[in-house]
Enzyme design. Sequence first.
Site, PDB file in Angstrom:
ATOM      1  NE  ARG A   1      -3.663  -2.309   2.526  1.00  0.00           N
ATOM      2  CZ  ARG A   1      -4.437  -2.611   3.560  1.00  0.00           C
ATOM      3  NH1 ARG A   1      -4.348  -1.899   4.673  1.00  0.00           N
ATOM      4  NH2 ARG A   1      -5.275  -3.625   3.493  1.00  0.00           N
TER       5      ARG A   1
ATOM      6  CG  ASP B   1       2.809   6.091   2.538  1.00  0.00           C
ATOM      7  OD1 ASP B   1       1.889   5.300   2.824  1.00  0.00           O
ATOM      8  OD2 ASP B   1       3.804   6.279   3.273  1.00  0.00           O
TER       9      ASP B   1
ATOM     10  CE1 TYR C   1       7.996   0.560  -1.397  1.00  0.00           C
ATOM     11  CE2 TYR C   1       8.610  -1.362  -0.090  1.00  0.00           C
ATOM     12  CZ  TYR C   1       7.647  -0.504  -0.595  1.00  0.00           C
ATOM     13  OH  TYR C   1       6.312  -0.736  -0.304  1.00  0.00           O
TER      14      TYR C   1
ATOM     15  NE  ARG D   1       8.201   9.574   2.693  1.00  0.00           N
ATOM     16  CZ  ARG D   1       7.051  10.225   2.863  1.00  0.00           C
ATOM     17  NH1 ARG D   1       5.884   9.561   2.818  1.00  0.00           N
ATOM     18  NH2 ARG D   1       7.053  11.528   3.099  1.00  0.00           N
TER      19      ARG D   1
END
Length: 253
Positions: A52, A54, A112, A206
């Site tokens: 999911r 952002d 990622y 992040r």
Amino acid sequence: MEGLRYRAVVAYDGTDYFGFQRQANAPTIQGTIEAALLRVTRQPVTILGAGRTDAGVHATGQVVAFDVAWKHSPHELERALNATLPNAIAIRSLEVAEPGFHPRFDARSRCYEYTLYAAPVRQPLRERYAWHLRARDALDLEAMQRAASSLIGVHDFATFGRPPQGESTIREVLRSELTLVALADPETQIIRYTIEANAFLYRMVRRIVGALSRVGGEKLSPEAFEAALHAADETCLHHMASASGLCLARVSY
């Protein structure tokens, strides 16, 4: 006609979307793909996603699954969806999956990639896909890599995020490394951070990149970074990188 479960790999530019998960009054990746499926198949379809992402986060390897009755080939469904979807979203591949396949729960790991660039002045053509760090001197890539390497293995990552479900903040990181992508000009340093784990906490990547940027700028030592990791305390580090540089690159099964 009985429906089949399909599995697709999706790429998208998340800049103008409020994340992956469907929302009632905002454009999302899930909602847009479901609208395209309705238009193409004339059936209401709910898609499942591997991650999911952002608001503002991108993907080149998001995996989705859905059930639909379709009398033509998967390739024709892929072509029809790509002809219907906006330019910011594309189906990279589509195939019939096992009936019980779940892109999230069946995943073994997710990878990622995060892109950042250090330069004295922001560069508008990079802003959608990279995080700008205002700097006149190059970041210390060696120190950043030493800090990043400390993440590999099984740790309590509470310092870097909260669990999207449940209470456990323990995750296993399989890969954590930085690469100097290019020196576009003498004043610009482009760095890509790659991290692969069995699962991630909310905004974990992040927050890690935010801390690594401080290591690169010599505001945080690699030893202090590692100490913060082992403290498992979200109050230790507060810097969070922009969503624009983050991309879900691959999901492994």
